[in-house]
Design a protein around this motif. Structure first.
Motif, PDB file in Angstrom:
ATOM      1  N   HIS A 116       0.854  -1.187   0.000  1.00  0.00           N
ATOM      2  CA  HIS A 116       0.000   0.000   0.000  1.00  0.00           C
ATOM      3  C   HIS A 116       0.896   1.246   0.000  1.00  0.00           C
ATOM      4  O   HIS A 116       2.006   1.216   0.522  1.00  0.00           O
ATOM      5  N   TRP A 117       0.373   2.357  -0.573  1.00  0.00           N
ATOM      6  CA  TRP A 117       1.121   3.603  -0.574  1.00  0.00           C
ATOM      7  C   TRP A 117       0.168   4.793  -0.693  1.00  0.00           C
ATOM      8  O   TRP A 117      -1.017   4.632  -0.989  1.00  0.00           O
ATOM      9  N   ASN A 118       0.718   5.962  -0.494  1.00  0.00           N
ATOM     10  CA  ASN A 118      -0.024   7.223  -0.639  1.00  0.00           C
ATOM     11  C   ASN A 118       0.709   8.134  -1.607  1.00  0.00           C
ATOM     12  O   ASN A 118       1.917   7.962  -1.862  1.00  0.00           O
ATOM     13  N   GLU A 125      -4.474  11.014 -11.398  1.00  0.00           N
ATOM     14  CA  GLU A 125      -4.698   9.583 -11.588  1.00  0.00           C
ATOM     15  C   GLU A 125      -3.405   8.962 -12.089  1.00  0.00           C
ATOM     16  O   GLU A 125      -2.938   9.282 -13.193  1.00  0.00           O
ATOM     17  N   LEU A 126      -2.855   8.052 -11.272  1.00  0.00           N
ATOM     18  CA  LEU A 126      -1.540   7.483 -11.581  1.00  0.00           C
ATOM     19  C   LEU A 126      -1.646   5.979 -11.811  1.00  0.00           C
ATOM     20  O   LEU A 126      -2.543   5.298 -11.322  1.00  0.00           O
ATOM     21  N   PHE A 127      -0.657   5.486 -12.543  1.00  0.00           N
ATOM     22  CA  PHE A 127      -0.493   4.058 -12.817  1.00  0.00           C
ATOM     23  C   PHE A 127       0.852   3.667 -12.198  1.00  0.00           C
ATOM     24  O   PHE A 127       1.875   4.282 -12.486  1.00  0.00           O
ATOM     25  N   CYS A 128       0.881   2.628 -11.332  1.00  0.00           N
ATOM     26  CA  CYS A 128       2.080   2.331 -10.539  1.00  0.00           C
ATOM     27  C   CYS A 128       2.647   0.955 -10.870  1.00  0.00           C
ATOM     28  O   CYS A 128       1.944   0.059 -11.344  1.00  0.00           O
ATOM     29  N   GLN A 129       3.933   0.833 -10.589  1.00  0.00           N
ATOM     30  CA  GLN A 129       4.674  -0.409 -10.840  1.00  0.00           C
ATOM     31  C   GLN A 129       5.477  -0.768  -9.586  1.00  0.00           C
ATOM     32  O   GLN A 129       6.071   0.105  -8.942  1.00  0.00           O
ATOM     33  N   THR A 130       5.497  -2.069  -9.241  1.00  0.00           N
ATOM     34  CA  THR A 130       6.201  -2.558  -8.052  1.00  0.00           C
ATOM     35  C   THR A 130       7.376  -3.432  -8.476  1.00  0.00           C
ATOM     36  O   THR A 130       7.240  -4.308  -9.343  1.00  0.00           O
ATOM     37  N   GLU A 131       8.516  -3.181  -7.853  1.00  0.00           N
ATOM     38  CA  GLU A 131       9.708  -4.011  -8.076  1.00  0.00           C
ATOM     39  C   GLU A 131       9.916  -4.884  -6.840  1.00  0.00           C
ATOM     40  O   GLU A 131       9.994  -4.389  -5.717  1.00  0.00           O
ATOM     41  N   VAL A 132      10.018  -6.213  -7.054  1.00  0.00           N
ATOM     42  CA  VAL A 132      10.242  -7.161  -5.961  1.00  0.00           C
ATOM     43  C   VAL A 132      11.572  -7.862  -6.206  1.00  0.00           C
ATOM     44  O   VAL A 132      11.799  -8.440  -7.280  1.00  0.00           O
ATOM     45  N   ASN A 143       2.883  -4.724 -12.329  1.00  0.00           N
ATOM     46  CA  ASN A 143       2.098  -3.509 -12.585  1.00  0.00           C
ATOM     47  C   ASN A 143       0.742  -3.598 -11.889  1.00  0.00           C
ATOM     48  O   ASN A 143       0.123  -4.673 -11.833  1.00  0.00           O
ATOM     49  N   SER A 144       0.274  -2.466 -11.379  1.00  0.00           N
ATOM     50  CA  SER A 144      -1.063  -2.427 -10.786  1.00  0.00           C
ATOM     51  C   SER A 144      -2.101  -2.561 -11.895  1.00  0.00           C
ATOM     52  O   SER A 144      -1.954  -2.008 -12.988  1.00  0.00           O
ATOM     53  N   SER A 145      -3.125  -3.324 -11.604  1.00  0.00           N
ATOM     54  CA  SER A 145      -4.093  -3.644 -12.654  1.00  0.00           C
ATOM     55  C   SER A 145      -5.132  -2.545 -12.848  1.00  0.00           C
ATOM     56  O   SER A 145      -5.800  -2.491 -13.883  1.00  0.00           O
ATOM     57  N   LYS A 150      -4.027   2.308  -5.188  1.00  0.00           N
ATOM     58  CA  LYS A 150      -2.900   2.581  -4.309  1.00  0.00           C
ATOM     59  C   LYS A 150      -2.399   1.304  -3.634  1.00  0.00           C
ATOM     60  O   LYS A 150      -1.843   1.350  -2.542  1.00  0.00           O
ATOM     61  N   LEU A 151      -2.554   0.179  -4.307  1.00  0.00           N
ATOM     62  CA  LEU A 151      -2.029  -1.083  -3.773  1.00  0.00           C
ATOM     63  C   LEU A 151      -1.777  -2.041  -4.925  1.00  0.00           C
ATOM     64  O   LEU A 151      -2.340  -1.910  -6.010  1.00  0.00           O
TER      65      LEU A 151
END
Length: 586
Positions: A116-118, A125-132, A143-145, A150-151
């Motif tokens: 989760h993030w803020n 309106e943003l499109f986010c990507q997570t690196e693991v 990538n967030s679907s 925000k998660l």
């Protein structure tokens, strides 16, 4: 030099309130009041500066955009030697460069992580990507679907495993550039029930009133702890009367324990436990002590076969039996110590050979291997093997107890060579070394053996380790020899440390021959010379007696019982008459 045209000139917004333009400063080699001066303005109004530029590694300039969305701006750089400009035309809606997400946190299960993030500006309106980042360093991007979400949930992770994650975002509409990464967040997934079973084994020792059973366990490649193992649960129960099972719990630092059971059949199970739950039980069946002694501890009736070492370990083969669903080989890594560090390895039912390797194996140490067949968790001893990774020469020489000498041979007898677990190799036979004290040896039937000092010995090889004697022939009488007996293994033999010295006796047969050929005729000649007259009268009389002549011994020369001498062919020189009476008779 005159200034260069500003490089990488570009403008963007992070909050739709201000525009920030950046560019790279060129080198002019002019400083102080002659250093380059930068001005950023609308292209249509070059004399009206929008902002004051500042340069440190990279130049930048920002201003409030108000309601205007389309911009045409020019940056001008000028020094006493010249002037250059660069222009950028852009729509603010297409130059969104968001700030990095803030306040990142997570929710974990055993198989997934939800991040989760803020945002600082929730109006965009943003499109986010997570690196693991996996434990092995492998990087995965997720990538967030849903735009504006925000998660993000990352699935397919391993239980009780540490992962590092961070997030970045870009504009959902008219995407231009990713934001910077958020600070990295390190988290660990939760534990889950262990998967698979422990690999367990036992060592059984008979004692008064029952048996001591030492239990061993280890994790196999198919076993997944799925967390931190905190304890092991050992349970055993008698099969015949259905009595209540006994159990003990052991700390995770242990991998063995010893229990006492009587002579009945028992079922033993071992489970691993983490903070989530127990693993499936691993089961062993111990038969009654009288059912099948080979399945417990009596191995005296099995003959130990010899196995050989290879470059990769010790090669072992066995005769397969179709009734078993697996085979187990056990051995001690340190057979000369107690405890000996018992090890075991399981094999599929279609296997009949294996190479056993261990970092603890060293040359010159005898290792014992027991091969078991297992069916329905009940193991039976099938074969026993002994072998070496590499053989070494034997430490001791045979003790020669008896030496029998003749004038041309020596027979050596020694004690049986003691073959015990401390031996450094299998005794393959013996070498007998012989040499005269002076000169080299060249006995018939031997081979030459050269010592390090260059001296030469005769070498005889006995390839039967059960042999306890040998006869060396063709020696010289009345000669001093040195002899030695050495045992050899597959690793050879040790150098000769000392010799035994012998003296062959004289050849008495030659003395007997000399006595018969020389002494006896000489003695006879001396006697004959001493009794010459008697010998002459007996052997060579002047007038021979017909009765003493061998010539008259044939039948044709006999008339009745008298010997007759025919004188028809005889021409005597003298005729003498011994007496008248005899003459009358003749």
């Amino acid at each position: 030099e005159p200034p260069d045209t500003p490089k990488d000139f570009s403008c963007h917004t992070q909050d739709m309130k201000k525009v920030n333009c950046t560019w790279t400063e060129g080198e002019t080699y002019l400083y102080g009041r002659n250093s380059p001066q930068y001005t950023l303005s609308k292209t249509s109004s070059p004399k009206v500066a929008l902002c004051k530029a500042s340069c440190f590694e990279q130049c930048s300039c920002s201003w409030d955009i108000g309601q205007q969305r389309i911009w045409n701006v020019t940056v001008t750089v000028e020094n006493p030697l010249g002037k250059r400009t660069a222009t950028d035309v852009f729509d603010v809606n297409h130059r969104m460069y968001p700030t990095a997400p803030s306040q990142v946190w997570e929710d974990c299960t055993d198989r997934e992580i939800t991040l989760h993030w803020n945002y600082q500006n929730n109006e965009m309106e943003l499109f986010c990507q997570t690196e693991v980042i996996q434990p092995d360093g492998k990087v995965e991007l997720h990538n967030s679907s849903v735009a504006g979400s925000k998660l993000v949930t990352v699935r397919g992770l391993q239980p009780d495993t540490e992962y590092t994650a961070r997030v970045r975002c870009g504009a959902a509409k008219h995407f231009w550039r990713w934001s910077e990464w958020s600070p990295a967040l390190t988290t660990r997934t939760k534990e889950r029930t262990p998967s698979g079973k422990l690999d367990i084994w036992r060592e059984i020792t008979p004692v008064l009133g029952g048996r001591n059973v030492t239990l061993f366990w280890k994790q196999t490649p198919s076993f997944q702890a799925n967390g931190k193992i905190v304890s092991y649960e050992v349970t055993w129960e008698k099969l015949e009367d259905g009595s209540n099972p006994e159990r003990i719990s052991l700390s995770s630092v242990y991998n063995s324990t010893r229990i006492f059971i009587d002579n009945h059949s028992y079922r033993i199970s071992i489970m691993a436990k983490n903070n989530a739950n127990f693993s499936l039980p691993s089961v062993l069946i111990i038969s009654r002590a009288t059912d099948n002694s080979r399945s417990t501890f009596s191995t005296e009736e099995l003959k130990e076969g010899q196995v050989n070492g290879t470059d990769d370990g010790i090669f072992i083969s066995w005769e397969p039996r179709s009734i078993y669903d697996s085979y187990i080989i056990d051995w001690c890594n340190f057979p000369r110590l107690q405890p000996c560090d018992l090890q075991w390895k399981r094999f599929e039912p279609n296997t009949s050979s294996a190479v056993i390797s261990s970092a603890a194996f060293v040359p010159g140490v005898r290792y014992k291997f027991c091969i078991y067949g297992s069916v329905a968790n009940r193991a039976s001893l099938l074969e026993k093997k002994i072998g070496y990774l590499r053989e070494r020469p034997p430490h001791l020489d045979p003790i020669v107890r008896k030496v029998d000498l003749t004038y041309n041979s020596v027979t050596l007898s020694w004690d049986s060579y003691l073959t015990n677990d401390s031996e450094t190799g299998f005794v393959r036979g013996y070498h007998v070394y012989v040499s005269p004290i002076h000169g080299n040896c060249s006995l018939k039937g031997s081979k030459k053996h050269i010592l390090s000092d260059g001296s030469q010995l005769c070498k005889y090889t006995i390839e039967n380790p059960e042999e306890k004697g040998y006869t060396v022939k063709h020696l010289m009488p009345n000669t001093k020899y040195k002899i030695a007996v050495k045992a050899f293994t597959g690793g050879g033999e040790t150098p000769i440390a000392y010799f035994r010295y012998i003296d062959t006796p004289r050849n008495l047969n030659i003395l007997y021959f000399v006595f018969l050929v020389v002494i006896v005729p000489t003695l006879v000649a001396a006697i004959c010379h001493w009794k010459m007259k008697w010998v002459k009268e007996c052997c060579c009389p002047v007038i021979p007696s017909p009765n003493k002549s061998k010539v008259l011994s044939f039948k044709e020369f006999k008339i009745d019982s008298e010997k007759v001498l025919k004188v028809s062919d005889c021409h005597p020189d003298v005729l003498a008459m011994d007496s008248d009476a005899e003459a009358q008779k003749l």
